[in-house]
Design a protein around this motif. Structure first.
Motif, short mmCIF file in Angstrom:
data_model
loop_
_atom_site.label_atom_id
_atom_site.label_comp_id
_atom_site.label_asym_id
_atom_site.label_seq_id
_atom_site.Cartn_x
_atom_site.Cartn_y
_atom_site.Cartn_z
N ARG A 11 5.55 1.23 -11.18
CA ARG A 11 6.36 0.97 -10.16
C ARG A 11 5.59 0.12 -8.90
O ARG A 11 6.26 -0.41 -8.22
CB ARG A 11 6.80 2.08 -9.57
CG ARG A 11 7.58 2.97 -10.34
CD ARG A 11 9.10 2.26 -10.61
NE ARG A 11 9.97 3.05 -11.44
CZ ARG A 11 10.08 2.76 -12.66
NH1 ARG A 11 9.12 1.95 -13.39
NH2 ARG A 11 11.18 3.34 -13.53
N SER A 12 4.21 0.23 -9.21
CA SER A 12 3.45 -0.28 -8.12
C SER A 12 2.32 -1.35 -8.65
O SER A 12 1.83 -1.17 -9.73
CB SER A 12 3.02 0.36 -6.94
OG SER A 12 2.15 1.24 -7.35
N ARG A 13 1.62 -1.89 -7.69
CA ARG A 13 0.19 -2.48 -8.03
C ARG A 13 -0.90 -1.48 -8.48
O ARG A 13 -1.78 -1.87 -9.13
CB ARG A 13 -0.42 -3.40 -6.94
CG ARG A 13 0.92 -4.37 -6.32
CD ARG A 13 0.38 -4.95 -5.08
NE ARG A 13 1.57 -5.62 -4.50
CZ ARG A 13 1.65 -6.89 -4.74
NH1 ARG A 13 0.88 -7.78 -5.64
NH2 ARG A 13 2.85 -7.67 -4.16
N LEU A 44 0.67 -1.14 -0.11
CA LEU A 44 -0.03 0.09 0.11
C LEU A 44 0.98 1.25 -0.11
O LEU A 44 0.75 2.26 -0.70
CB LEU A 44 -0.89 -0.07 1.18
CG LEU A 44 -1.87 1.32 1.55
CD1 LEU A 44 -2.72 1.28 0.25
CD2 LEU A 44 -2.71 1.29 2.55
N ARG A 45 1.97 1.25 0.82
CA ARG A 45 2.88 2.46 0.84
C ARG A 45 3.52 2.60 -0.64
O ARG A 45 3.50 3.67 -1.03
CB ARG A 45 4.20 2.29 1.82
CG ARG A 45 3.68 2.25 3.29
CD ARG A 45 4.46 2.38 4.39
NE ARG A 45 5.44 1.25 4.27
CZ ARG A 45 5.33 0.15 5.07
NH1 ARG A 45 4.37 0.16 6.03
NH2 ARG A 45 6.07 -0.72 5.15
N THR A 97 4.49 6.44 -5.74
CA THR A 97 4.41 7.36 -7.04
C THR A 97 3.20 6.96 -7.88
O THR A 97 3.06 6.51 -8.87
CB THR A 97 5.53 6.51 -8.18
OG1 THR A 97 5.17 4.95 -7.76
CG2 THR A 97 6.81 6.69 -7.27
N PRO A 98 2.22 7.50 -7.54
CA PRO A 98 0.68 7.79 -7.96
C PRO A 98 0.62 8.08 -9.50
O PRO A 98 0.13 7.43 -10.22
CB PRO A 98 -0.25 8.22 -7.09
CG PRO A 98 0.81 9.09 -6.34
CD PRO A 98 1.93 8.93 -6.26
N ARG A 99 1.31 9.12 -9.72
CA ARG A 99 1.08 9.63 -11.09
C ARG A 99 1.62 8.79 -12.04
O ARG A 99 1.20 8.67 -13.05
CB ARG A 99 2.01 11.12 -11.14
CG ARG A 99 1.84 11.72 -12.31
CD ARG A 99 2.70 13.19 -12.62
NE ARG A 99 2.03 14.16 -11.72
CZ ARG A 99 2.32 15.51 -11.62
NH1 ARG A 99 3.63 15.67 -12.02
NH2 ARG A 99 1.85 16.19 -10.94
#
Length: 588
Positions: A329-331, A28-29, A34-36
């Protein structure tokens, strides 16, 4: 004394395994870090996945809606619970190949039951730690399997591409029947649409890989069909409700029959998902997937998808690659991809219904062509006749028989050939009694030097470590059964500038071992570690050359006949880096 675990011990073991595969707070972190970039990557993958989800749903025999539901539901569940941070899941061509005969024999209810059973099997595989064993599948089997799937996908699309209604349980017979029917009553409109879409995708993806060519080609084909009022079949109206919750009901006799295809679906999902995760690891050096957690997540995805009207799913290598290249970079990226698909379908359902089936057939034919890595196939065929035989056998079994049989047959054949190769490398050498106590630990030239001064060896090794130079000796067989485990620790070295791989004691190197070694070298180099090879036996050079890594390292002057030469070069390299660092250091 009984060794059977008690009920309490079994519960503790199950709790420990569940804890090992559950989602982590750090996931979750990472999604919030890096949401954008992840949102941009997710939107990109969603645009790419839309025509594929529609096409694979139709190809399975259950319709476009089933493909969309699978992409949305399985894509979200696998992203949140799977073992890879950047993997994208959904309907795939390999899975549709398995599902077509199931749909023909058992209908939608049968597919739902197969998906649920496969999901349970995948969850169980994740809990018992079966993920680590999939990596033992040899490369020729994987390449032959992939080539066979590509051929089946292309053959499945022949009736839709030609605008015929030929149908048969075996795709080869169906494709031949479609061609014969087309010659009796040619449909030029459908052929032109499918061929045009396929050519645009193949050419556009090569010239402009960052552009969603498949979507643009399908949109163009839909516009032409509407404006010219072409007499071709279309997707048709989508249902007003995308999701339909329901538990399939089948008899006990049918359930027993469906266990075998469910095992095939679970095996395919495990194989394709873990292969895709491995590809994602190679493309994104900072991440490493958890194979058991990936199986657990894919199991949950295959439990959720059939319950909501979808089909069995697996990770998609092409969509995962697009995701990584787009900056994921993430799920979060995979979740956004599912949301994009959901929004597009809900907002543009009537427009989606106008898409010609021939255009989607063109998308899948282009996908099948792009699945074939000609350079990899050529390398396997040229380097070893045994690898070429395993590849050809797996390919033919995939097309003529079924996927599960093909993989088992390929693995058994590769294992038998590998054992024969190991037997052929064993030799007896007469030696004097004076040599019996001499430990053979280094390259042939190094043995004598180290025996003359063994006390200095520890000092030398500590000095190398102080200079951040590490040497690894590879010995014994480096083939599909142990290549990954033998080289795994290499990819995890830290605080090292130069790694020397000493290969004079490698007795066997097959295509899988060479490929894993090449991936290991590239992974280390991508992290700034210089890799040197020493003592490579001449008989293994062609296999390493086929991967491109031997040519790459030779061009850098990083291949040496003897280890002392490699160590001297490593020291010069470190000294040069230190000197360069001093030169560029800003003045204080």
């Amino acid at each position: 004394m009984s060794t059977t675990p008690t009920r309490t011990e079994a519960l503790h073991l199950l709790r420990a395994r569940l804890d090992a595969v559950r989602p982590r707070r750090r996931d979750l972190r990472a999604m919030l870090r890096t949401p954008r970039g992840d949102v941009v990557a997710g939107v990109t993958v969603g645009v790419v996945a839309l025509p594929l989800a529609l096409a694979f749903g139709i190809a399975s025999g259950l319709g476009a809606t089933a493909g969309l539901v699978t992409a949305v539901v399985a894509g979200t569940v696998a992203a949140l619970f799977g073992g890879s941070h950047v993997q994208v899941s959904g309907p795939t061509g390999a899975m549709t190949v398995v599902l077509v005969p199931i749909v023909a024999q058992h209908g939608a209810e049968g597919v739902a039951v197969v998906g649920l059973l496969a999901g349970l099997l995948l969850v169980a595989m994740g809990l018992v730690g079966a993920g680590r064993y999939v990596r033992f599948i040899p490369l020729p089997v994987i390449e032959g399997f992939t080539l066979g799937i590509a051929a089946l996908i292309a053959l499945q699309q022949v009736p839709a591409a030609l605008g015929t209604t030929s149908a048969h349980e075996h795709v080869v017979v169906s494709a031949v029947g479609a061609v014969l029917d087309w010659f009796v009553a040619p449909d030029l409109a459908a052929l032109a649409l499918s061929a045009g879409v396929a050519l645009v995708i193949l050419l556009g993806s090569r010239l402009r890989p960052a552009v969603p060519v498949a979507l643009l080609a399908v949109v163009a084909a839909t516009v032409v069909t509407r404006l010219a009022d072409l007499p071709v079949a279309t997707i048709g109206a989508l249902p007003s409700r995308l999701f339909s919750l329901g538990v399939p009901s089948v008899s006990w006799s049918e359930l027993r029959v469906l266990v075998v295809p469910a095992a095939a679906v679970a095996a395919l999902a495990a194989l394709e998902s873990l292969l895709s995760a491995t590809v994602a690891d190679a493309m994104s050096v900072s991440t490493r997937h958890d194979p058991d957690r990936e199986l657990f997540g894919q199991g949950l995805a295959n439990l959720a998808s059939p319950l909501l009207g979808g089909i069995p799913a697996t990770a998609a290598i092409a969509r995962t690659a697009v995701n990584v290249r787009s900056g994921a970079r993430s799920r979060l990226a995979a979740v956004v991809h599912s949301v994009v698909l959901l929004v597009v379908v809900l907002a543009l359902a009537p427009v989606v219904g106008w898409i010609p089936l021939a255009a989607l057939a063109g998308v899948l034919i282009a996908t099948a062509v792009r699945m074939v890595e000609v350079s990899s196939l050529r390398a396997l065929v040229r380097v070893s006749r045994s690898d070429a035989f395993v590849l050809a056998l797996t390919f033919l079994a995939t097309v003529v028989l079924d996927l599960a049989t093909a993989v088992v047959l390929g693995i058994v054949t590769a294992g038998a050939l590998a054992l024969r190769q190991l037997a052929n490398t064993t030799a007896l050498r007469e030696e004097s009694l004076a040599d019996v106590d001499v430990p053979r630990t280094l390259d042939d030239q190094d043995d004598q030097e180290d025996q003359e001064d063994r006390d200095d060896h520890g000092v030398e090794e500590r000095a190398l470590l102080d200079e951040r130079i590490v040497a690894y000796r590879l010995e014994g067989p480096l083939f599909f059964g142990g290549a990954h485990s033998a080289l795994l620790e290499l990819t995890e070295v830290s605080d090292v500038r130069v790694a020397i791989l000493r290969m004079s004691h490698v007795t066997t190197l097959d295509a899988t071992g060479a490929a894993v070694l090449a991936d290991t070298v590239r992974s280390l180099e991508s992290r700034g570690v210089t890799v040197l090879l020493s003592g490579v036996p001449a008989r293994f050079v062609p296999r390493l050359a086929a991967t491109g890594i031997h040519r790459h390292l030779t061009a850098l002057n990083h291949v040496f006949e003897h280890t002392p030469d490699a160590i001297a070069h490593a020291r010069r390299h470190v000294a040069r880096d230190d000197h360069h660092a001093m030169d560029v250091r800003p003045a204080e």
